[in-house]
Design a protein around this motif. Structure first.
Motif, short mmCIF file in Angstrom:
data_model
loop_
_atom_site.label_atom_id
_atom_site.label_comp_id
_atom_site.label_asym_id
_atom_site.label_seq_id
_atom_site.Cartn_x
_atom_site.Cartn_y
_atom_site.Cartn_z
N CYS A 60 0.83 -1.20 0.00
CA CYS A 60 0.00 0.00 0.00
C CYS A 60 0.87 1.25 0.00
CB CYS A 60 -0.93 -0.01 1.21
SG CYS A 60 -0.07 0.18 2.78
N SER A 61 2.14 1.10 0.44
CA SER A 61 3.02 2.27 0.52
C SER A 61 4.48 1.84 0.47
CB SER A 61 2.77 3.03 1.82
OG SER A 61 3.12 2.21 2.92
N GLN A 62 5.33 2.80 0.13
CA GLN A 62 6.78 2.56 0.14
C GLN A 62 7.24 2.17 1.54
OE1 GLN A 62 8.88 2.96 -2.78
NE2 GLN A 62 10.13 1.71 -1.39
N ASP A 63 6.65 2.82 2.55
CA ASP A 63 6.97 2.53 3.94
C ASP A 63 6.79 1.05 4.27
OD1 ASP A 63 7.80 4.94 4.71
OD2 ASP A 63 6.09 5.41 6.04
N HIS A 64 5.62 0.54 3.90
CA HIS A 64 5.32 -0.85 4.24
C HIS A 64 6.19 -1.83 3.47
CE1 HIS A 64 1.18 -0.37 6.39
NE2 HIS A 64 2.20 0.18 7.03
N GLN A 65 6.57 -1.46 2.25
CA GLN A 65 7.49 -2.31 1.50
C GLN A 65 8.84 -2.36 2.20
OE1 GLN A 65 7.82 -1.65 -2.73
NE2 GLN A 65 8.94 -3.58 -2.95
N THR A 66 9.29 -1.21 2.69
CA THR A 66 10.58 -1.13 3.38
C THR A 66 10.55 -1.93 4.68
OG1 THR A 66 10.83 1.09 2.48
CG2 THR A 66 12.33 0.47 4.25
N VAL A 67 9.48 -1.76 5.45
CA VAL A 67 9.37 -2.47 6.74
C VAL A 67 9.31 -3.98 6.52
CG1 VAL A 67 7.94 -2.78 8.80
CG2 VAL A 67 8.16 -0.52 7.79
N ASP A 68 8.64 -4.39 5.44
CA ASP A 68 8.41 -5.82 5.18
C ASP A 68 9.62 -6.49 4.54
OD1 ASP A 68 6.58 -8.05 5.26
OD2 ASP A 68 6.42 -7.89 3.08
N ARG A 69 10.57 -5.68 4.06
CA ARG A 69 11.65 -6.22 3.23
C ARG A 69 12.42 -7.36 3.90
NH1 ARG A 69 12.01 -7.55 -1.65
NH2 ARG A 69 14.13 -8.09 -2.19
N ALA A 70 12.75 -7.19 5.18
CA ALA A 70 13.56 -8.20 5.88
C ALA A 70 12.87 -9.56 5.86
CB ALA A 70 13.82 -7.75 7.31
N ALA A 71 11.53 -9.56 6.07
CA ALA A 71 10.79 -10.82 6.11
C ALA A 71 10.57 -11.39 4.71
CB ALA A 71 9.44 -10.60 6.81
#
Ligand SMILES: [Zn+2]
Ligand SMILES: [Zn+2]
Length: 264
Positions: A60-71
């Motif tokens: 939904c956002s660049q933020d969430h892609q960044t936060v989710d990246r590690a997983a």
């Protein structure tokens, strides 16, 4: 016709049975909960952008892609890697001029290779790469990933009617995960008829088979099967595999639950 897509929470394709939909909405559980349809991190639906690596996760956002990246990273990279391998194998196979191990224009419908992949050894690296790509896709628990895996599996079956890699055993389960129970049942029924005809020993046996078996040249199966028919015929079939029987059982169980909710 049994509208299981609604039971899974997806919009009814034809929107023809609002009554069933209303009942299913009040059902005590939702089988699609396990499959992510919105943002891979928060589940939000609406405006989403696609992950450029795996192409089957959305955010939904660049933020969430960044936060989710590690997983997400390990699975995402695996999909990307297997896709690259598959694409390389496809380029090689398409460019092949043809020899005793490899048919020319292997992908051409009506050509000598189409439907007979794997039988030609030269097609196997491609088919193996495609299998591994499906395997990688299914590491990602999203609706687009499962839809893509299903499309690949169906296409592999078209390319190789002998199905040496056992796509028939995973296709019903993929339909079920997508809430496409009627399609799952159609497929099981279609394969059952195929196996039945294959195992017929006389013309009389073939004549006694009610349904004509057709490969079709687009998506199969070609007929809508009645999911209310008894399972006895399936159980007699020697070549029906355990995964197929499990899928058949799950379709019947879902029907039972839906009908209980409907008449409650
Ligand atoms: Zn989000
Ligand atoms: Zn990704």
């Amino acid at each position: 016709e049994y509208h299981a897509a609604e039971a899974a929470g997806f919009p009814d394709r034809n929107n023809t049975s609002p009554n069933v939909s209303a009942v299913v909405q009040s059902a005590p559980f939702n089988v699609s909960n396990a499959l992510i349809v919105g943002c891979h991190f928060c589940g939000k639906v609406g405006q989403l952008s696609r992950c450029g690596g795996c192409k089957v996760a959305h955010y939904c956002s660049q933020d969430h892609q960044t936060v989710d990246r590690a997983a997400h990273k390990a699975f995402c990279n695996k999909v990307k890697k297997e896709r690259t391998r598959l694409e390389a194998q496809e380029v090689t196979l398409r460019a092949h001029p043809g020899d005793s191990d490899t048919p020319p224009n292997a992908f051409a419908k009506g050509g000598e290779g189409y439907g007979r992949f794997w039988g030609y050894k030269g097609t196997r690296p491609y088919m193996k790469a495609r299998y591994l790509f499906i395997d990688a896709l299914l590491l990602i628990n999203t609706k687009p990933a499962v839809e893509a895996a299903l499309e690949h599996a169906l296409d592999m079956l078209h390319l190789n009617h002998s199905d040496n890699q056992g796509m028939r055993t995973i296709i019903p389960a993929l339909y079920l995960r997508l809430g496409r129970d009627q399609d799952c049942y159609n497929f099981l029924h279609w394969w059952f008829v195929k196996d039945h005809l294959d195992s017929c020993e006389s013309d009389e046996d073939v004549m006694n088979t009610e349904v004509e078996y057709i490969w079709g040249d687009a998506r199969f199966p070609v007929t809508e099967a009645d999911a209310f028919q008894p399972v006895v015929g399936f159980l007699k079939e020697f070549f029906f595999t355990l995964p197929q029987l499990v899928s058949l059982t799950l379709v019947k169980v879902r029907m039972l639950i839906d009908m209980r909710n409907f008449y409650r």
